[in-house]
Design an enzyme around this catalytic site. Structure first.
Site: not given
Length: 103
Positions: A32, A50
């Site tokens: 990320r 996520n």
């Protein structure tokens, strides 16, 4: 050129959007954060997060070449990632502002 036909510099005339699901070893490898850095480098707006099933989900908006570059980046991800599958769906742009890491 009339006021109605002048392009908005924040949203180029050709704005593309892709929704991406990335499967494999993608959580716990800074996917990320690395994705957000790459998006900032390319000037792409959107988000990444996520999801509970172990995949990473993202949405990218911006000029078509930059969005395509983000999708290509997702096919290898950061060092430590091992990508098994990338699912890409075209969507209508939402006019997102900035890039965010969610959840």
């Amino acid at each position: 050129m009339s006021e109605l036909s002048s392009p908005d510099p924040a949203f180029p005339a050709v704005t593309d959007r892709r929704h991406v699901l990335v499967a494999g070893r993608v959580q716990g490898v800074f996917f990320r954060a690395s994705c957000a850095q790459e998006a900032a480098r390319l000037g792409v707006r959107g988000w990444v997060r996520n999801i509970a099933d172990g995949r990473v989900e993202a949405a990218f908006e911006g000029p078509a070449p930059a969005v395509a570059a983000m999708v290509a980046w997702c096919r290898h991800g950061p060092p430590g990632a091992a990508i098994d599958e990338v699912r890409v769906d075209a969507e209508l742009p939402e006019g997102l502002d900035g890039f965010r890491i969610l959840g």
